[in-house]
Scaffold this motif. Structure first.
Motif, PDB file in Angstrom:
ATOM      1  N   GLU A   1     -16.481  -1.687  11.482  1.00 23.81           N
ATOM      2  CA  GLU A   1     -16.753  -3.148  10.835  1.00 23.81           C
ATOM      3  C   GLU A   1     -15.982  -3.549   9.767  1.00 23.81           C
ATOM      4  O   GLU A   1     -15.198  -5.032   9.807  1.00 23.81           O
ATOM      5  CB  GLU A   1     -17.873  -3.911  11.457  1.00 23.81           C
TER       6      GLU A   1
ATOM      7  N   SER B   1     -17.614  -0.435  19.301  1.00 24.52           N
ATOM      8  CA  SER B   1     -18.899  -0.871  19.093  1.00 24.52           C
ATOM      9  C   SER B   1     -19.895  -0.149  19.970  1.00 24.52           C
ATOM     10  O   SER B   1     -20.301  -0.385  20.510  1.00 24.52           O
ATOM     11  CB  SER B   1     -18.589  -2.698  18.945  1.00 24.52           C
TER      12      SER B   1
ATOM     13  N   GLU C   1     -14.391 -15.203   9.793  1.00 27.10           N
ATOM     14  CA  GLU C   1     -14.978 -14.443  10.957  1.00 27.10           C
ATOM     15  C   GLU C   1     -13.260 -15.114  11.734  1.00 27.10           C
ATOM     16  O   GLU C   1     -13.021 -14.049  13.692  1.00 27.10           O
ATOM     17  CB  GLU C   1     -15.754 -15.111  11.494  1.00 27.10           C
TER      18      GLU C   1
ATOM     19  N   ILE D   1     -11.463 -11.803  12.310  1.00 25.37           N
ATOM     20  CA  ILE D   1     -12.431 -10.666  12.611  1.00 25.37           C
ATOM     21  C   ILE D   1     -12.223 -10.614  14.254  1.00 25.37           C
ATOM     22  O   ILE D   1     -12.528  -9.623  14.975  1.00 25.37           O
ATOM     23  CB  ILE D   1     -14.191 -10.511  12.295  1.00 25.37           C
ATOM     24  N   VAL D   2     -12.556 -11.989  14.939  1.00 21.63           N
ATOM     25  CA  VAL D   2     -12.152 -12.089  16.073  1.00 21.63           C
ATOM     26  C   VAL D   2     -10.737 -11.709  16.787  1.00 21.63           C
ATOM     27  O   VAL D   2     -11.087 -11.176  17.349  1.00 21.63           O
ATOM     28  CB  VAL D   2     -12.572 -13.941  16.332  1.00 21.63           C
ATOM     29  N   ALA D   3     -10.013 -11.139  15.899  1.00 21.75           N
ATOM     30  CA  ALA D   3      -8.510 -11.548  15.947  1.00 21.75           C
ATOM     31  C   ALA D   3      -8.316  -9.955  16.299  1.00 21.75           C
ATOM     32  O   ALA D   3      -7.800  -9.381  16.869  1.00 21.75           O
ATOM     33  CB  ALA D   3      -7.861 -11.999  15.115  1.00 21.75           C
TER      34      ALA D   3
ATOM     35  N   LEU E   1     -11.969  -3.336  17.521  1.00 29.47           N
ATOM     36  CA  LEU E   1     -13.667  -3.044  17.599  1.00 29.47           C
ATOM     37  C   LEU E   1     -14.852  -3.152  18.484  1.00 29.47           C
ATOM     38  O   LEU E   1     -15.353  -2.589  18.219  1.00 29.47           O
ATOM     39  CB  LEU E   1     -13.914  -4.240  16.575  1.00 29.47           C
TER      40      LEU E   1
ATOM     41  N   VAL F   1     -13.249  -6.091   7.854  1.00 28.86           N
ATOM     42  CA  VAL F   1     -13.686  -7.152   7.185  1.00 28.86           C
ATOM     43  C   VAL F   1     -12.772  -6.518   5.374  1.00 28.86           C
ATOM     44  O   VAL F   1     -12.105  -7.453   5.084  1.00 28.86           O
ATOM     45  CB  VAL F   1     -14.557  -6.376   6.399  1.00 28.86           C
TER      46      VAL F   1
ATOM     47  N   GLY G   1     -23.615  -1.100  18.129  1.00 28.61           N
ATOM     48  CA  GLY G   1     -23.726  -2.105  17.813  1.00 28.61           C
ATOM     49  C   GLY G   1     -24.880  -2.381  17.408  1.00 28.61           C
ATOM     50  O   GLY G   1     -25.171  -2.708  16.548  1.00 28.61           O
ATOM     51  N   LEU G   2     -25.170  -2.561  18.884  1.00 29.87           N
ATOM     52  CA  LEU G   2     -26.784  -2.555  18.981  1.00 29.87           C
ATOM     53  C   LEU G   2     -27.924  -2.089  18.000  1.00 29.87           C
ATOM     54  O   LEU G   2     -28.560  -2.492  17.892  1.00 29.87           O
ATOM     55  CB  LEU G   2     -26.895  -3.269  20.462  1.00 29.87           C
TER      56      LEU G   2
ATOM     57  N   TYR H   1     -19.837   2.050  14.067  1.00 28.72           N
ATOM     58  CA  TYR H   1     -19.844   0.984  14.056  1.00 28.72           C
ATOM     59  C   TYR H   1     -19.700   0.338  12.910  1.00 28.72           C
ATOM     60  O   TYR H   1     -18.261  -0.601  12.690  1.00 28.72           O
ATOM     61  CB  TYR H   1     -20.547   0.109  15.213  1.00 28.72           C
TER      62      TYR H   1
ATOM     63  N   GLY I   1     -27.173  -0.242  16.476  1.00 32.24           N
ATOM     64  CA  GLY I   1     -26.649  -0.282  14.798  1.00 32.24           C
ATOM     65  C   GLY I   1     -25.920   0.787  13.618  1.00 32.24           C
ATOM     66  O   GLY I   1     -26.407   1.567  12.911  1.00 32.24           O
TER      67      GLY I   1
ATOM     68  N   HIS J   1     -10.384  -8.150  17.804  1.00 32.50           N
ATOM     69  CA  HIS J   1     -11.880  -7.901  18.739  1.00 32.50           C
ATOM     70  C   HIS J   1     -10.913  -6.210  19.527  1.00 32.50           C
ATOM     71  O   HIS J   1     -12.168  -5.636  20.045  1.00 32.50           O
ATOM     72  CB  HIS J   1     -11.777  -8.782  19.842  1.00 32.50           C
ATOM     73  N   ILE J   2      -9.874  -6.476  19.909  1.00 39.20           N
ATOM     74  CA  ILE J   2     -10.022  -5.663  20.543  1.00 39.20           C
ATOM     75  C   ILE J   2      -9.758  -3.701  20.198  1.00 39.20           C
ATOM     76  O   ILE J   2      -9.921  -2.898  20.818  1.00 39.20           O
ATOM     77  CB  ILE J   2      -7.976  -5.298  20.784  1.00 39.20           C
TER      78      ILE J   2
END
Lengths: 309, 439
Positions: free
Chosen positions: A164, A147, A133, A136-138, A143, A168, A153-154, A160, A156, A140-141
């Motif tokens: 993702e 999303s 994680e 993956i946060v790294a 992703l 990964v 992303g919400l 996205y 699905g 963020h910009i």
């Protein structure tokens, strides 16, 4: 052509930067350049102002005086810097290459737009989150737009999910690289100290930086781990072409991997050059060992012996 | 082997004897005697030995169980962990099925009149707190922003519906998201000034904000009718059919006898559906960049900024989304109550919701739901414990001990599960074992 990237092809130029905290001048009129593709070491005794200067570069402090110009692709040009300085803007890309004036930017903008990533002297991982994680946060910009700022992303959307899984994959590659694949799902805070140091570097690299700033990456590592770290940094630079600026106390690491060394003492630059030049600089030896001039000879010999590969 | 088995037992006995002595010492002056003024205003001392003995016995029993628990064998512990892992798989569907069946079951068992209370206070009310808990969980549990004025957003939702419903003539379906958005707007507004604050300072400012909104509601007579509150606004309808006796009501339309509980059952399912939607959104968001950024923000704000995350925006979304849920809950609260007044939105409410989140183990959806049921349900359940009067006498009022029990529950929590009921954080994404092991 001098053969020195920091003169021929600089990507960062620190220009007469001074940082004062009330009456204390932590960094005093320091100028230097960082060459594209170089590993540049910023060294100096404790309290010399290295971390303060780092914080100025990465926007955590606003320098009291001075200018910091950065161009991710290198090839800084003085005329363009002056031109941009005259305006109120923070960056320009009219001359082809992006140019940023870091002292005008907020910390997260420097990371996001100028693509400068950093690590911290006291490790700052997201310790409750897993190693994976953290990586993956790294990203963020990269992703967040994928999303749909949360919306795609919400519901699905496959676009996205694809983005993702790429993230990964990248994270997995780095975890394998630093030998932490097996512990990917463990909380970062539960990892051994040396692993945390390497994970923090991997996290910074996952942000896809143009310049990687490392604040004492070898602190607290044993000789074996330091050696592994030096290898890792050289490989990272070799593969991704990222420029690296590091603060380091471990002279063996500094001399082994750096192309360019800048020495600070009491907030002032006392030397700047190739490792060989710096090693033989009497001012540096005096600052480091705090010896009288007549004792310089043996001390120098000791330093040289210690840093031989 | 006998001595090994006996030693923890005798140790437990010894420890509980000591504990009983301490309890007795404490209880003797406080509980064993009671002084009441008589008609001449003279104090009359009465002894309460049964109560005193009950406390001593309680102290002995609890300490004894605790000692045994502490010395339990390791194997039993491992077994307990294994079963919880197995249970987790069917826990969620089972819980959901129970929730769906609950009001119908109550109705079938107790009849429409007696079912009212059970559907309302133990159904709708708990679900509302679950919804509030999940909302606050985003702000406090995920993003780590301590919000002590959360009830303000709840109030915005409730007042939003109570004021807008008669004014605009819109149905609650339309007003539900409007109330949520209104609250989110306020969440955004409170978010701005507190962007630079963290921890204690943030708590103080949000606390003040919660009180400010309540005091505005008390004093702005022209709009909010002050302490008297708002009532008479349009109530819940079943897709246009009002829950009223008579030919045009819900009962007549479906050919059943009118009962007040119909409205509550519909409200129950409405709140359940919205709570599940909120749960879905929370769980999904946790796996998105935004949700991960919230958690990263909770872990280390400076590291977030060093990675290019705009912490101001991330904080604002956490505030706004948490507030949105509260606004929706407020709207549903107004529908349930049919009456909105400032006295429903005191600081105690904020504290209760926060207690739910903390007790549930910040960041865990299931833990929060359990904690809501425990805190709200148990305090309501105390009202039902009339049989205790047989033990403690006719004057015993169990509701007076509500706060005491909540306090005991909190202390017990801090002792046994200091990180909440469900304290194990599940990673939002996992790689699993290495490929060699998988193939």
């Amino acid at each position: 052509m001098t053969g020195f990237a920091w003169i021929d092809d600089p990507l960062l130029r620190v220009d007469r930067v001074t940082m004062r905290f009330g009456g204390l001048t932590a960094v005093n009129d320091v100028s230097f350049s960082v060459g594209r593709g170089d590993i540049t070491a910023l060294i100096g005794p404790n309290g010399a102002g290295k971390t303060t200067l780092f914080n100025c570069l990465t926007g955590f402090y606003k320098p009291t005086v001075g200018r910091i110009a950065f161009s991710p692709k290198g090839g800084l040009d003085d005329d363009r810097i002056d031109e941009l300085t005259a305006t109120a803007r923070r960056n320009s890309n009219d001359g082809g290459e992006d140019l940023y004036l870091l002292e005008r930017m907020a910390d997260f903008e420097i990371a996001k737009k100028a693509r400068i990533a950093r690590t911290f002297q006291n490790i700052r991982l997201f310790s409750g989150m897993s190693a994976l994680e953290n990586l993956i946060v790294a990203q963020h910009i990269a992703l967040t737009p994928a999303s749909g700022y949360g919306v795609f992303g919400l519901i699905g959307l496959p676009s996205y999910r694809r983005a993702e899984s790429e993230a990964v994959e990248r994270a997995k590659k780095w975890l394998e690289r630093i030998g932490l694949r097996r512990r990917a799902d463990d909380p970062a805070g539960a990892l051994p100290y040396g692993d945390q140091r390497r994970l923090e570097i991997a996290r910074a690299m996952c942000a896809n930086p143009a310049l990687l700033c490392l604040d004492e990456p070898a602190a607290g590592l044993n000789a074996n781990e330091s050696h592994g770290l030096a290898t890792l940094l050289r490989e990272i630079r070799g593969e991704s072409g990222v420029s690296i600026l590091l603060i380091e106390h471990d002279m063996a690491v500094v001399m082994a991997i750096s192309d360019h060394v800048v020495v600070l003492d009491y907030g002032q630059k006392i030397a700047d050059g190739s490792p060989l030049e710096v090693r033989e600089n009497p001012a540096v030896i005096a600052a480091y060992l705090g010896v009288e001039d007549e004792e310089l000879g043996p001390a120098e010999a000791e330093l040289t012996a210690e840093t031989k590969p | 082997m006998l001595s090994a088995a006996a030693s923890p037992f005798s140790r437990a006995l010894k420890e509980s004897a000591l504990a009983t002595l301490i309890v007795a010492g404490l209880a003797f002056p406080i509980i064993a005697f009671r002084a009441d003024p008589d008609f001449n205003n003279l104090l009359e001392l009465s002894a309460r030995w049964p109560l005193f003995l009950a406390f001593c016995a309680l102290g002995f029993g609890l300490r004894f169980l605790l000692s045994l628990w502490e010395s339990r064998p390791k194997a039993a512990l491992a077994l307990a962990q294994a079963t919880t892992g197995k249970q987790r798989k069917w826990l969620a569907p089972a819980a959901l099925a129970a929730l769906v069946a609950y009001p119908l079951l109550i109705l079938a068992l107790l009849g429409p009149q007696a079912a009212l209370k059970w559907v309302d206070t133990f159904g709708v009310q708990i679900l509302l707190y679950v919804l509030l808990g999940w909302g606050l969980n985003i702000t406090v549990g995920l993003a780590g922003l301590l919000d002590l004025g959360y009830v303000a957003f709840y109030a915005v939702g409730a007042y939003g519906y109570a004021l807008l419903a008669p004014l605009t003539g819109l149905s609650f379906w339309a007003l539900l998201p409007v109330c949520g958005l209104l609250a989110a707007f306020w969440g955004f507004c409170i978010g701005f000034p507190v962007l630079r604050l963290r921890g204690d300072y943030l708590a103080i400012v949000t606390l003040a904000f919660g009180e400010m909104l309540r005091i505005v509601a008390v004093n702005w007579d022209a709009v909010t009718k002050g302490e008297a509150g708002l009532y008479g606004f349009p109530g819940l309808t079943f897709f246009g059919l009002p829950f009223i006796p008579g030919p045009r009501g819900f009962a007549a339309h479906f050919g059943v006898a009118f009962a007040g509980v119909h409205k509550l059952i519909f409200l129950y399912y409405l709140v359940l559906a919205i709570a599940l939607l909120a749960n879905f959104v929370s769980i999904r968001l946790r796996r998105l960049p935004l949700g991960r950024a919230w958690e990263a923000l909770r872990e280390d704000e400076i590291a977030c900024r060093a990675l290019g995350l705009d912490t101001a925006k991330i904080k604002l979304t956490a505030f706004a989304l948490g507030a949105f849920f509260a606004g929706v809950a407020g709207c549903l609260f107004a529908l349930r109550q049919g009456f909105v007044s400032p006295s429903s939105f005191t600081f105690t409410e904020s504290a209760t919701i926060l207690a739910i989140v903390v007790l549930g183990g910040g960041g865990s959806q299931f833990g929060v739901a359990m904690a809501a049921a425990l805190i709200v349900g148990s305090s309501e359940l105390l009202r039902e414990l009339t049989f205790l009067k047989a033990i403690f006498g006719e004057n015993f009022d169990p509701t007076q001990y509500r706060m005491l029990l909540v306090g005991i529950a909190m202390v017990a929590m801090m002792n046994f599960r200091p990180r909440g009921l469900v304290s194990m954080r599940q990673p939002t994404i996992t790689l699993g074992p290495e490929p060699e092991a998988r193939s």
